[in-house]
Design a protein around this motif. Structure first.
Motif, short mmCIF file in Angstrom:
data_model
loop_
_atom_site.label_atom_id
_atom_site.label_comp_id
_atom_site.label_asym_id
_atom_site.label_seq_id
_atom_site.Cartn_x
_atom_site.Cartn_y
_atom_site.Cartn_z
N LYS A 101 0.85 -1.20 0.00
CA LYS A 101 0.00 0.00 0.00
C LYS A 101 0.88 1.23 0.00
O LYS A 101 1.74 1.38 0.85
CB LYS A 101 -0.90 0.00 1.24
CG LYS A 101 -1.80 1.22 1.36
CD LYS A 101 -2.94 1.21 0.36
CE LYS A 101 -3.63 2.55 0.23
NZ LYS A 101 -4.44 2.91 1.37
N HIS A 115 -3.25 0.55 -3.61
CA HIS A 115 -2.80 -0.72 -3.07
C HIS A 115 -2.21 -1.55 -4.22
O HIS A 115 -2.94 -1.96 -5.12
CB HIS A 115 -3.96 -1.45 -2.41
CG HIS A 115 -3.48 -2.49 -1.45
ND1 HIS A 115 -2.60 -3.49 -1.83
CD2 HIS A 115 -3.68 -2.67 -0.13
CE1 HIS A 115 -2.30 -4.24 -0.78
NE2 HIS A 115 -2.95 -3.76 0.27
N ASP A 172 -3.95 -4.93 -5.03
CA ASP A 172 -5.25 -4.82 -5.70
C ASP A 172 -5.09 -4.31 -7.13
O ASP A 172 -5.78 -4.76 -8.05
CB ASP A 172 -6.16 -3.87 -4.91
CG ASP A 172 -6.47 -4.43 -3.53
OD1 ASP A 172 -6.15 -5.61 -3.28
OD2 ASP A 172 -7.01 -3.69 -2.69
N GLU A 201 -8.64 -10.29 2.77
CA GLU A 201 -9.32 -9.94 1.53
C GLU A 201 -9.17 -11.07 0.51
O GLU A 201 -10.15 -11.56 -0.05
CB GLU A 201 -8.73 -8.65 0.93
CG GLU A 201 -9.24 -7.36 1.55
CD GLU A 201 -8.51 -6.99 2.84
OE1 GLU A 201 -7.63 -7.78 3.28
OE2 GLU A 201 -8.81 -5.93 3.41
N PRO A 231 -14.13 -4.36 5.92
CA PRO A 231 -13.49 -5.15 4.87
C PRO A 231 -13.09 -6.53 5.41
O PRO A 231 -12.71 -6.60 6.58
CB PRO A 231 -12.25 -4.35 4.51
CG PRO A 231 -12.52 -2.95 4.97
CD PRO A 231 -13.46 -3.09 6.14
N ARG A 279 -16.73 -1.73 2.26
CA ARG A 279 -15.62 -0.92 1.75
C ARG A 279 -15.43 0.31 2.62
O ARG A 279 -16.40 0.84 3.15
CB ARG A 279 -15.94 -0.44 0.33
CG ARG A 279 -16.28 -1.53 -0.62
CD ARG A 279 -15.05 -2.37 -0.88
NE ARG A 279 -15.28 -3.28 -1.98
CZ ARG A 279 -14.52 -3.32 -3.07
NH1 ARG A 279 -13.51 -2.49 -3.19
NH2 ARG A 279 -14.78 -4.18 -4.01
N THR A 281 -13.59 4.23 2.73
CA THR A 281 -12.87 5.32 2.08
C THR A 281 -12.61 6.37 3.15
O THR A 281 -13.54 6.80 3.82
CB THR A 281 -13.71 5.96 0.96
OG1 THR A 281 -14.11 4.93 0.04
CG2 THR A 281 -12.91 7.02 0.20
N PRO A 295 -18.10 -0.55 -3.72
CA PRO A 295 -17.11 0.50 -3.97
C PRO A 295 -17.80 1.85 -4.11
O PRO A 295 -18.84 1.94 -4.76
CB PRO A 295 -16.45 0.08 -5.28
CG PRO A 295 -16.65 -1.38 -5.37
CD PRO A 295 -17.95 -1.67 -4.66
N ASP A 342 -9.82 2.40 0.37
CA ASP A 342 -9.37 1.16 1.01
C ASP A 342 -8.18 1.42 1.94
O ASP A 342 -7.09 0.87 1.74
CB ASP A 342 -8.95 0.11 -0.04
CG ASP A 342 -10.07 -0.20 -1.03
OD1 ASP A 342 -11.25 -0.08 -0.63
OD2 ASP A 342 -9.76 -0.56 -2.18
N GLN A 354 -5.38 1.36 4.75
CA GLN A 354 -4.75 0.31 5.53
C GLN A 354 -4.26 0.88 6.85
O GLN A 354 -4.12 0.16 7.82
CB GLN A 354 -3.55 -0.26 4.77
CG GLN A 354 -3.91 -0.86 3.43
CD GLN A 354 -4.53 -2.22 3.57
OE1 GLN A 354 -4.02 -3.07 4.29
NE2 GLN A 354 -5.64 -2.44 2.89
#
Ligand code: ADP
Ligand code: ZN
Ligand code: ZN
Length: 711
Positions: free
Chosen positions: A315, A323, A326, A349, A618, A622, A624, A681, A706, A708
Motif C-alpha cells: 500500500k 494498493h 489490488d 481480503e 473489509p 468498503r 474510504t 465501492p 481502502d 490500511q
C-alpha cells in the motif's frame, strides 16, 4: 492538423488539448512534449477528440518513443478513477520525475576492419591482435587495457579506419536454466493451472497458499520458465521492497541463467532509464520490482506474480494512495493474463475472495523436504516476570542458555518496523515531544527523531525542564536488548539488525554470512530479519513483544500480528534440527496465540472474518477515508461538519466522523478524519459528494480509498 487530448503528469483534474501537426494515425497512446504555462512537460495522448472547445491550441510535439499499449493506458486511467486521484497522478507513477526518461546511449565499441595501418608498430599490432582474438566489440578503454597500451593507440587506429566503431548492445537474456527442480505433485498441479490460464490468455486470479518453504517460489518460477519459452511476452513479479535482495536475484539467476530487470524507488538512474525503455520496447522479459513497477509501460504482459501478497508495504501511503496488490489484479485483468498471489498468511481480503470463488485456490500442503514445523509456546509475562526495565523473561533466558550450550543459534525479534525507545527524564518524568506534531520523539543513536515529520535534534545532556542529567531511553529498542543479552551471556557473540545498523545490502549480506558461518550465536532484529533467510543452525526464535501492534486497535491489528509472527516463527528449525518459538505476551488468551500454537491459521481467519462481517468492515464492506488538514483547527472542524451534513443518504452507506485523527497534529497542521463505510465501492459517490461541497482554501483533503493505516 490533429487535436490531441494529453494527460500530463501534474496535479490537474483534466487532460489538456493541443494541436499536433501530424495526422491522427498511430498517435493515440504516444508520448508528446507540450507546454504547460511556461514549462515544457511530457504527457500521453489519451484521447483524439473530433474538435476542442478551446480555440488557439498550443502545439504538441511527438516524442521518439513507441506508443504504450492500450492496456497500459487503460490501467493508468483505471487506477486514477478508482483511487479518486487525478489522471496525471498515475501517469506520474509511470514517468520517474515526470518525464519520459532519456534513452540510454549504448557504449561505443571497436571491431577490426581488416585494414592494416600505414605504419605497423608493436603497440598497434597488440591492439589489432587483441581485438581480433576477442571477437566482440570492446570500448576504447577496455581494448587498450587488454592490449596493455594507451587508449590513444586505439583512437589512432580508429581514425585510420583499421577499427570501426559500433554500439555495444546488451546481450539479451538467454534462458539457460541451471538448477531446475523436479516439482512435487502439488507444485506441478499449481504450476499447470497457472500455465493453462496463461496459454489461454485468460485473466484468472490465483491464491498460491503454502507455508514458508513449501515451494511457492519454485511454482511461479516454473510458470515463468514456461512463459519465456512460449512467447516473447513479459512477466512482472512484485515483491515487498524489503525482500528484493541480492540473494533473491542470485537465486533467480541460478534458476534461469540471466538477471531480470529490477525496479524500485531507489534504483540508480542509469539502470532506471534502461529498464524503463526495455519494458516499453518489450525487451525486458522479466521485471522484478516493488509496487511502483506496476506502472511501467509493459508492451505485452503475460503473467503477474505478487509475492507475500499480504505485506502491508504494497500500500502506498503518501499522495497517490493505491494498493499495489489490488492494482496488480486490475493490471492482469486488463492484460488478460493470470495473476498469482503467493503467501503463507494471505490477507483476509484474498482469503475471502477465494472462499467466495472469485480467486482460484492453489494449496501446497507441506514444507519441501523433511523440515518440521517448530514448536510454538507462549511465555506469560505475568508469571515469568522480567526484571525492572528489562525485556527478557527467565523462561526465555533459560532457552537462550540452552542453545548457547548446544552451539545453536537464537533469533530475538522485536515487533514493529523501526521501533525505537522514547526518552524520558527520571527526575521529573519529562517526555520529549515533536514541536510540530502530536508525537513523542524516539531515540536513534545520539539523536532524537520524529517519525512523522522527520524533525531531529541532538539528544540533550540534561532535562530541559528540571536540569536532571538522568535521561533514560524507555522501551525495548534493539540496543537495550543486546545490552541485556550481554549482561547475562557476556561470552555470547551477538549482533543487531535494524534500520540503524543495517543501511546497505552489504551490511545485510555481512550479517547473513556471519549467521550462516556460525560466527554469531544471537541475532537481535526488527522486521527486516523476519523473512526470507534460511539459517540451518537457528533453532530458537524469541519474540520480545508479541503483543505490540495488538494494542493499536486498528482494524487489521490482529491479522497483521498473526502474519508477522507466523513469518518470524518460520525462521526456526528450517533444517533437520527441530525449532522452538517462544512468544512473550501479557495476553496469552488472545485467539491469535492459540492459532499460532496449533498452526490453525484457518480457524483464526474464520474468527476474524466473522467479527469483520458483524461490523460491515473489509473484506465485507468498503472503506474510504478522508483526511482533512489545515493550519487553523476551527476551519478544519467546520469543513468536516459541513461535509458530514452534505453526505448523501443511501442504504448500506454510513459516514463516521469527523473525529480528530489519532495523530491530531502533524507538521503544524491539524488533522481530522472522516470515514465512509459502504457495501459497494464508493468512488463515484464520494467524487460527486466532494465535488458538490465547497472546501475552504485553508483545508486540504486527502482521500484514501481502502485505507490500511488509520493514523
Ligand atoms: P516458498 O516460496 O514457499 O517459501 P521456496 O520455493 O523458496 O518456498 O522453496 C523452499 C526451498 O525448497 C528452496 O530452497 C527451494 O529451492 C526448495 N524446493 C522447493 N521445491 C523444490 C522441488 N520441487 N525440488 C527441489 N527443491 C525444491
Ligand atoms: Zn526532568
Ligand atoms: Zn514531527
Amino acid at each position: 492538423m490533429t487535436v490531441v487530448r494529453v494527460t500530463v503528469p501534474l496535479f490537474l483534474p483534466k487532460a489538456l488539448d493541443y494541436a499536433l501537426e501530424e495526422g491522427a494515425q498511430g498517435v493515440l497512446n504516444r508520448f508528446v512534449e507540450v507546454p504547460v504555462g511556461k514549462k515544457k512537460v511530457h504527457g500521453l495522448v489519451t484521447e483524439l477528440p473530433e474538435s476542442s472547445p478551446f480555440d488557439k491550441l498550443k502545439t504538441a510535439t511527438l516524442l521518439d518513443a513507441p506508443a504504450v499499449s492500450a492496456q497500459t493506458s487503460q490501467f493508468y486511467h483505471w487506477v486514477a478513477r478508482y483511487t479518486l486521484s487525478y489522471p496525471g497522478e498515475s501517469l506520474r507513477a509511470a514517468l520517474p520525475g515526470g518525464y519520459v526518461p532519456e534513452p540510454v546511449v549504448p557504449d561505443t565499441g571497436y571491431l577490426p576492419t581488416g585494414k592494416m595501418p600505414e605504419k605497423m608498430t608493436d603497440t598497434r599490432k597488440k591492439v589489432l591482435d587483441t581485438s581480433a582474438e576477442c571477437g566482440e566489440a570492446l570500448t576504447q578503454a577496455e581494448l587498450a587495457r587488454r592490449a596493455g597500451v594507451s587508449p590513444a593507440v586505439v583512437k589512432g587506429l580508429a581514425e585510420q579506419g583499421c577499427l570501426r566503431a559500433v554500439p555495444i548492445l546488451d546481450a539479451e537474456p538467454v534462458l539457460s536454466p541451471a538448477q531446475v527442480p523436479t516439482l512435487s505433485a502439488a507444485q506441478k498441479a499449481a504450476a499447470d493451472a497457472v500455465a493453462a490460464a496463461m496459454t489461454g490468455r485468460t485473466f484468472t486470479p490465483f491464491l498460491l497458499d503454502g507455508v514458508t518453504g513449501s515451494g511457492k517460489t519454485e511454482v511461479y518460477f516454473d510458470v515463468l520458465a514456461e512463459q519465456l519459452a512460449q512467447s516473447d511476452g513479459q512477466s512482472l513479479i512484485l515483491v515487498p521492497e524489503i525482500a528484493l535482495t541480492p540473494q533473491w536475484l542470485d537465486r533467480f539467476e541460478k534458476r534461469f541463467g540471466f538477471r531480470p530487470d529490477v525496479w524500485h524507488s531507489s534504483i540508480a538512474d542509469g539502470a532506471r532509464r534502461k529498464t524503463w525503455w526495455r519494458v516499453l520496447e518489450g525487451k525486458a522479459r522479466v521485471v522484478i520490482g516493488a509496487r511502483s513497477a506496476l506502472f511501467l509501460p509493459f508492451a505485452d504482459l503475460r503473467l503477474v506474480v505478487v509475492d507475500e501478497e499480504h505485506d502491508s508495504s504494497y500500500k502506498q501511503e503518501e499522495v497517490f494512495r493505491y494498493h499495489g496488490r489490488d492494482m496488480a489484479i486490475v493490471r492482469a485483468r486488463l492484460a488478460n493474463c493470470p495473476v498469482v498471489l503467493a503467501s503463507a498468511t494471505p490477507s483476509l481480503e484474498s482469503w475471502n475472495n477465494t472462499a467466495e470463488g472469485r480467486y482460484t485456490l492453489l494449496h501446497l500442503p507441506e514444507r519441501h523436504g523433511d523440515a518440521q514445523l517448530p514448536a510454538v509456546r507462549m511465555i506469560d509475562l505475568r508469571q515469568s516476570k522480567t526484571g525492572a526495565d528489562a525485556y527478557l523473561s527467565p523462561t526465555l533466558l533459560a532457552a537462550i542458555e540452552d542453545r548457547l550450550a548446544k552451539g545453536e543459534q537464537t533469533l530475538l525479534f522485536l515487533n514493529r518496523r523501526g521501533y525505537a525507545p522514547l526518552l524520558i527524564c527520571r527526575g521529573c518524568g519529562h517526555r520529549f515531544n515533536c514541536p510540530s506534531c502530536d508525537a513523542s520523539l524516539v531515540v536513534h543513536g545520539a539523536r532524537l527523531t520524529c517519525h512523522h515529520c522527520g524533525f531531529t535534534e541532538h539528544t540533550p545532556e540534561t532535562c530541559p525542564s528540571c536540569d536532571s542529567p538522568s535521561l533514560h531511553a524507555f522501551g525495548p529498542g534493539t540496543r537495550k536488548v543486546i545490552q541485556e543479552v550481554l549482561q547475562h551471556f557476556p561470552h555470547a557473540r551477538a549482533a543487531v539488525a535494524d534500520r540503524d545498523s543495517v543501511q546497505s545490502d552489504a551490511d545485510m549480506a555481512d550479517i547473513v554470512t556471519r549467521m550462516e558461518q556460525g560466527a554469531l550465536d544471537i541475532l537481535i532484529g526488527t522486521q527486516m530479519i523476519a523473512k526470507g533467510h534460511h539459517f540451518p543452525n537457528l533453532t530458537l526464535v524469541g519474540v520480545i513483544d508479541a503483543d505490540m501492534g495488538l494494542a493499536h486497535g486498528d482494524l487489521r491489528a490482529a491479522e497483521r500480528t498473526f502474519q508477522l509472527l507466523t513469518q518470524v516463527a518460520g525462521r526456526a528449525g528450517r533444517a533437520e534440527k527441530p525449532g522452538e518459538v517462544l512468544l512473550q505476551t501479557y495476553n496469552p488468551e488472545h485467539p491469535l496465540f492459540a492459532a499460532l500454537k496449533t498452526f490453525d491459521r484457518d480457524a483464526f481467519y474464520a474468527l476474524e472474518l466473522k467479527s469483520r462481517k458483524g461490523g460491515g468492515f473489509p473484506p465485507f464492506g468498503r472503506l474510504t477515508a478522508l483526511i482533512l488538514s489545515g493550519p487553523r483547527e476551527g476551519e478544519v472542524i467546520t469543513c468536516g461538519q459541513h461535509l458530514a451534513r452534505q453526505f448523501p443518504q443511501a442504504d448500506g452507506l454510513r459516514l463516521l466522523g469527523p473525529a480528530p485523527a489519532p495523530i491530531a497534529r502533524v507538521r503544524d497542521k491539524y488533522r481530522y478524519r472522516l470515514l465512509v463505510r459502504s457495501s459497494q465501492p464508493a468512488h463515484a459517490l464520494v467524487k460527486h459528494w466532494l465535488e458538490s461541497t465547497p472546501v475552504p482554501k485553508g483545508v486540504r483533503i486527502d482521500i484514501d480509498v481502502d485505507p490500511q493505516s488509520f493514523y
